[in-house]
Scaffold this motif. Structure first.
Motif, PDB file in Angstrom:
ATOM      1  N   ALA A  24       0.661  -1.336   0.015  1.00  0.00           N
ATOM      2  CA  ALA A  24       0.048  -0.181   0.123  1.00  0.00           C
ATOM      3  C   ALA A  24       0.896   1.321  -0.023  1.00  0.00           C
ATOM      4  CB  ALA A  24      -0.968   0.053   1.285  1.00  0.00           C
ATOM      5  N   LEU A  25       2.198   1.344   0.940  1.00  0.00           N
ATOM      6  CA  LEU A  25       2.700   2.432   0.749  1.00  0.00           C
ATOM      7  C   LEU A  25       3.542   2.618  -0.472  1.00  0.00           C
ATOM      8  CD1 LEU A  25       4.317   2.138   4.398  1.00  0.00           C
ATOM      9  CD2 LEU A  25       2.744   3.697   3.502  1.00  0.00           C
ATOM     10  N   PHE A  26       4.127   1.709  -1.149  1.00  0.00           N
ATOM     11  CA  PHE A  26       4.662   1.494  -2.582  1.00  0.00           C
ATOM     12  C   PHE A  26       3.765   2.120  -3.498  1.00  0.00           C
ATOM     13  CE2 PHE A  26       6.390  -1.446  -5.930  1.00  0.00           C
ATOM     14  CZ  PHE A  26       7.520  -0.312  -6.444  1.00  0.00           C
ATOM     15  N   ASN A  27       2.439   1.644  -3.400  1.00  0.00           N
ATOM     16  CA  ASN A  27       1.538   2.202  -4.446  1.00  0.00           C
ATOM     17  C   ASN A  27       1.334   3.421  -4.156  1.00  0.00           C
ATOM     18  OD1 ASN A  27      -1.984   2.749  -4.705  1.00  0.00           O
ATOM     19  ND2 ASN A  27      -0.940   1.183  -6.421  1.00  0.00           N
ATOM     20  N   LEU A  28       1.082   4.109  -2.838  1.00  0.00           N
ATOM     21  CA  LEU A  28       1.022   5.527  -2.822  1.00  0.00           C
ATOM     22  C   LEU A  28       2.201   6.332  -3.151  1.00  0.00           C
ATOM     23  CD1 LEU A  28      -0.495   5.663   0.870  1.00  0.00           C
ATOM     24  CD2 LEU A  28      -1.667   6.123  -1.340  1.00  0.00           C
ATOM     25  N   LEU A  29       3.442   5.873  -3.171  1.00  0.00           N
ATOM     26  CA  LEU A  29       4.726   6.307  -3.655  1.00  0.00           C
ATOM     27  C   LEU A  29       4.697   6.509  -5.129  1.00  0.00           C
ATOM     28  CD1 LEU A  29       7.641   7.496  -3.078  1.00  0.00           C
ATOM     29  CD2 LEU A  29       8.191   5.005  -3.358  1.00  0.00           C
ATOM     30  N   LEU A  30       4.037   5.257  -5.742  1.00  0.00           N
ATOM     31  CA  LEU A  30       4.006   5.407  -7.446  1.00  0.00           C
ATOM     32  C   LEU A  30       2.994   6.433  -7.666  1.00  0.00           C
ATOM     33  CD1 LEU A  30       4.416   1.569  -8.091  1.00  0.00           C
ATOM     34  CD2 LEU A  30       6.161   3.573  -8.344  1.00  0.00           C
ATOM     35  N   LYS A  31       1.876   6.533  -7.082  1.00  0.00           N
ATOM     36  CA  LYS A  31       0.963   7.512  -7.368  1.00  0.00           C
ATOM     37  C   LYS A  31       1.101   9.012  -7.332  1.00  0.00           C
ATOM     38  CE  LYS A  31      -3.295   4.860  -6.423  1.00  0.00           C
ATOM     39  NZ  LYS A  31      -4.026   4.915  -7.674  1.00  0.00           N
ATOM     40  N   TRP A  32       1.841   9.110  -6.094  1.00  0.00           N
ATOM     41  CA  TRP A  32       2.689  10.732  -5.929  1.00  0.00           C
ATOM     42  C   TRP A  32       3.670  10.887  -7.153  1.00  0.00           C
ATOM     43  CZ3 TRP A  32       7.607  11.441  -4.910  1.00  0.00           C
ATOM     44  CH2 TRP A  32       7.872  13.057  -4.493  1.00  0.00           C
ATOM     45  N   TYR A  33       4.256   9.964  -7.586  1.00  0.00           N
ATOM     46  CA  TYR A  33       5.567   9.990  -8.559  1.00  0.00           C
ATOM     47  C   TYR A  33       4.953  10.137  -9.870  1.00  0.00           C
ATOM     48  CZ  TYR A  33       9.599   9.523 -11.328  1.00  0.00           C
ATOM     49  OH  TYR A  33      10.617   9.720 -12.076  1.00  0.00           O
ATOM     50  N   PHE A  34       3.951   9.591 -10.274  1.00  0.00           N
ATOM     51  CA  PHE A  34       3.363   9.688 -11.572  1.00  0.00           C
ATOM     52  C   PHE A  34       2.262  10.591 -11.998  1.00  0.00           C
ATOM     53  CE2 PHE A  34       5.507   5.379 -11.823  1.00  0.00           C
ATOM     54  CZ  PHE A  34       6.399   5.577 -12.719  1.00  0.00           C
ATOM     55  N   HIS A  35       1.474  10.941 -10.985  1.00  0.00           N
ATOM     56  CA  HIS A  35       0.531  11.841 -10.999  1.00  0.00           C
ATOM     57  C   HIS A  35      -0.523  11.696 -12.121  1.00  0.00           C
ATOM     58  CE1 HIS A  35       3.118  14.041  -8.255  1.00  0.00           C
ATOM     59  NE2 HIS A  35       1.602  14.656  -7.910  1.00  0.00           N
ATOM     60  N   ARG A  36      -0.935  10.395 -12.586  1.00  0.00           N
ATOM     61  CA  ARG A  36      -1.759  10.229 -13.645  1.00  0.00           C
ATOM     62  C   ARG A  36      -3.217  10.391 -13.460  1.00  0.00           C
ATOM     63  NH1 ARG A  36      -1.651   4.969 -17.520  1.00  0.00           N
ATOM     64  NH2 ARG A  36      -2.782   5.693 -19.135  1.00  0.00           N
ATOM     65  N   ILE A  37      -4.027  11.189 -14.085  1.00  0.00           N
ATOM     66  CA  ILE A  37      -5.247  11.260 -13.585  1.00  0.00           C
ATOM     67  C   ILE A  37      -6.138  10.281 -14.186  1.00  0.00           C
ATOM     68  CG2 ILE A  37      -5.230  13.757 -13.775  1.00  0.00           C
ATOM     69  CD1 ILE A  37      -6.436  13.793 -16.754  1.00  0.00           C
TER      70      ILE A  37
END
Length: 150
Positions: A24-37
């Motif tokens: 879950a933390l890894f997923n949040l990090l990836l979402k924060w990095y890519f910022h895809r709508i």
């Protein structure tokens, strides 16, 4: 996890919790990095936050992948082992397809989640295997642990 602890599979329970929370933390990090709508073409439900990678798909491959692996270890019957792998695989695929069907993720979001979750799953299972093997080597045949003279 309760059954794992009850059957003295404490490390397995710890790694299941670690894998799910770390994923879950890894997923949040990836979402924060890519910022895809998220997709905006007629979604069936409304989701907030970023789209890439799919959190549900990533957690599905981590949790159900680990659960399927544990069931294979715990079952002696080849039939039950195959059934647990097929069941886990089916659930993982259905979760990913449902996220695309609902219109909250692009197919690439789901595929990336499977890839990232698969890598995290392999890391966690490798760590578990190392710890279990080291602990088994340190247990004396008569019970108790060997002293490490190093």
């Amino acid at each position: 996890m309760f059954l794992m602890v009850r059957r003295k599979k404490n490390w397995e329970a710890v790694f299941l919790l670690t894998a799910a929370s770390g994923g879950a933390l890894f997923n949040l990090l990836l979402k924060w990095y890519f910022h895809r709508i998220r997709p905006s073409i007629h979604p069936l439900i409304k989701e907030t936050g970023y789209s890439f990678p799919s959190g549900h798909s990533m957690e599905a491959i981590i949790f159900y992948g680990m659960l399927g692996y544990f069931l294979c270890l715990f079952f002696e019957s080849k039939f039950l082992q195959r059934l647990s792998v097929m069941g886990a695989t089916g659930i993982i695929l259905l979760v990913g397809l449902s996220r695309i069907y609902l219109g909250v993720h692009y197919p690439s979001d789901v595929l990336a989640a499977y890839a990232a979750g698969g890598v995290w799953l392999i890391i966690c299972l490798t760590g578990l295997k190392i710890i279990v093997e080291v602990r088994q080597q340190n247990i004396r045949p008569g019970g108790g642990y060997r002293k490490n003279n190093n």
